[in-house]
Design a protein around this motif. Structure first.
Motif, PDB file in Angstrom:
ATOM      1  N   THR A 159       1.056  -1.203   0.000  1.00 46.62           N
ATOM      2  CA  THR A 159      -0.091   0.197  -0.133  1.00 46.62           C
ATOM      3  C   THR A 159       0.929   1.465  -0.001  1.00 46.62           C
ATOM      4  OG1 THR A 159      -0.003   0.318   2.404  1.00 46.62           O
ATOM      5  CG2 THR A 159      -1.754  -1.141   1.535  1.00 46.62           C
ATOM      6  N   LYS A 413      -8.146   8.222   0.765  1.00 43.60           N
ATOM      7  CA  LYS A 413      -8.568   7.276  -0.039  1.00 43.60           C
ATOM      8  C   LYS A 413      -9.437   8.001  -1.193  1.00 43.60           C
ATOM      9  CE  LYS A 413      -9.171   3.374   2.874  1.00 43.60           C
ATOM     10  NZ  LYS A 413      -9.970   2.428   3.169  1.00 43.60           N
ATOM     11  N   ARG A 418      -6.009   3.754  -1.474  1.00 38.51           N
ATOM     12  CA  ARG A 418      -5.473   4.517  -0.371  1.00 38.51           C
ATOM     13  C   ARG A 418      -3.943   5.235  -0.797  1.00 38.51           C
ATOM     14  NH1 ARG A 418      -3.898   1.932   5.354  1.00 38.51           N
ATOM     15  NH2 ARG A 418      -2.581   0.755   4.140  1.00 38.51           N
TER      16      ARG A 418
END
Length: 513
Positions: A159, A413, A418
């Motif tokens: 992420t 987001k 994200r």
């Protein structure tokens, strides 16, 4: 035994379906499909290939196969071998892919038919790149499900990191299984269902569609991501394939709502849509129900660090009419805790605080980053409990449902993905001639936009091109604005509010969505 059994892992469920209903379709995409027997045999071939070539329990295997049959075969085969699969985002620029590969250190990259694994990439990475189809040699027949995967994490998802570089979220086999079972229960996924997978498989939000379908013995239906940009592709797939379930972001729902053909789904097989990854707009749900009256809509919530989703709530017409969309109640074996500014837990309803999550779905930690893990997973906040700091602000209503109200940090987001403003700022600063930069969110006609403020003697088009080499399209700023110098607060930090005000941009959420 059903997919809701506490002892059932994802591998256990798929193996059992391969024994009990071998000819039932497990995965379908245009032009081909695999039955459960076919899926298991192809995955066994991958596992055998990996083990013959020295892959050991706990090794990482990168998957560069997009949303494809190959991805599923590769992921299942990797888990059978006791290794950990690491999805790669094919749309990421080479520099970011190299960063992920360099951090995860996979022993091999398994690719689909369309992954552009050039010789230069392979040489730069220094690891073998193998088409998944090339593993389909004679497989060893196995009479029982392997359990090597119990001793290693199931997968690592990368992420956008607050440190300025991507971070790997490590998810264990048991947390994976519990999250999949909870998602299947929330959407009432059964063995006769067909689930259309929309979100990309390098994004764990997609796993609330893919893996519950396979664990329940249903069928996962796949389409190319670039084709699903067009609502007609989604609508046609639902009608042609008899789709009963799908899961995607509220941003994708807004795309669907722009197509007048959406009403063609009225009276179709579509029964459940699960939404997640960002805030749901009540008017969008009302518009959807006007077009497709019969569909149930489920809202889900869960940071990647908490494995797919940790709460669900069905958005009934009565609930949507209130104008407040909750994230629901925590799953079994999951705890929600709200802390005030003094670090004390809030027990009563109605008071907002920072949300911490505890329980069986927490990640094992960030890959190769124990200090980063220790900063967000702590035992000293909720006495005697390991809890994860989400960075989300929320409150609990009188019915025990939780409602998110915002963020406490620099992670936002957008379209379900994200985005670390720190990573994006670092990418802008890397451009030649840039002396200062700030990536700041703003309200772009009711949606979340990102503007990059740039100082220095630079050509803005060159900066844009440089940033595009560092981050995927989903992270690209909507605007680039030259500012010299960047205004600072009294503490020396960039003054985001002053930047927005000077350029007549509204802060996020200040306009009706």
């Amino acid at each position: 035994m059903t997919p809701t059994d506490r002892s059932d892992t994802v591998l256990d469920a798929i193996w059992r379906h391969a024994q009990q209903r071998p000819d039932h379709p497990a995965i379908r995409e245009p032009g081909r499909s695999l039955t459960y027997k076919g899926l298991w045999e192809a995955a066994i071939a991958v596992a055998d290939y990996l083990q013959v070539h020295g892959v050991e329990v706990g090794d990482r295997v990168a998957l560069a196969a997009g949303n494809s049959v190959e991805f599923v075969v590769g992921a299942v085969g990797t888990m059978i071998a006791g290794a950990t699969f690491v999805p790669l985002a094919e749309a990421d620029p080479p520099a970011r892919l190299a960063t992920v590969v360099g951090d995860a250190r996979p022993v091999v990259v398994l690719t689909g038919n369309e992954f552009d694994a050039s010789a230069s990439q392979a040489e730069a990475w220094g690891i073998p790149i193998v088409p998944i189809g090339a593993t389909a040699e004679a497989a060893v027949e196995r009479q029982a499900p392997p359990h090597g995967g119990r001793r290693a994490p199931a997968y690592i998802i990368y992420t956008s990191g607050t440190t300025g570089t991507p971070k790997g979220v490590t998810i264990g086999v048991e947390a994976f299984a519990r999250a999949v079972r909870a998602a299947a229960r929330a959407a009432d996924v059964q063995a006769d269902n067909r689930s259309l997978c929309v979100s990309p498989f390098h994004f764990d939000g997609s796993y609330s569609c893919l893996w519950p379908a396979l664990s329940a013995g249903g069928t996962a239906v796949l389409r190319r991501r670039d084709a699903l940009i067009y609502p007609r592709t989604f609508i046609r797939a639902v009608l042609d394939e008899g789709i009963t379930h799908s899961s995607f972001t509220p941003s994708y729902l807004r795309i669907l709502l722009t197509d007048r053909r959406l009403s063609n789904l009225a009276g179709s097989t579509l029964r459940v849509i699960a939404l997640g990854g960002e805030q749901v707009v009540p008017d969008d749900i009302i518009t959807l129900r006007r077009a497709v009256l019969e569909v149930r809509v489920v809202n889900r919530y869960g940071p990647t660090e908490c494995t797919i989703a940790v709460s669900h709530e069905e958005l009934t017409p009565e609930l949507v009419a209130t104008g407040v969309i909750p994230i629901g109640r925590p799953h079994p074996e999951v705890g929600f805790h709200l802390l005030d500014d003094d670090g004390l837990e809030i027990l009563g309803p109605g008071r907002s605080g920072e949300l911490w999550v505890s329980g069986a779905q927490l990640m094992d930690g960030y890959w190769n980053a124990p200090d980063l893990t220790a900063g967000v997973m702590r035992r000293d906040v909720i006495p005697g409990v390991l809890a994860y700091r989400t960075g989300d602000l929320a409150y609990r209503d009188d019915e025990g449902r939780y409602v998110c109200t915002g963020r406490t940090d620099s992670v936002v987001k957008r379209r379900g993905m994200r985005i670390s403003l720190a990573e994006l700022t670092a990418a802008v600063r890397s451009a030649p001639g840039v002396t200062g930069a700030a990536a700041v969110p703003f309200d772009d006609d009711g949606q979340l936009g990102i503007v990059a403020f740039v100082s220095g003697t630079v050509d803005m088009q060159s900066v844009r091109s440089r940033v595009r080499l560092r981050v995927p399209d989903t992270m690209m700023p909507d605007r680039f604005i030259a500012v010299d110098p960047l205004p600072a607060t009294g503490s020396g930090k960039v003054d985001d509010k002053a930047l927005l005000s000077a350029h007549r941009l509204a802060p996020p959420g200040s306009k009706p969505g």
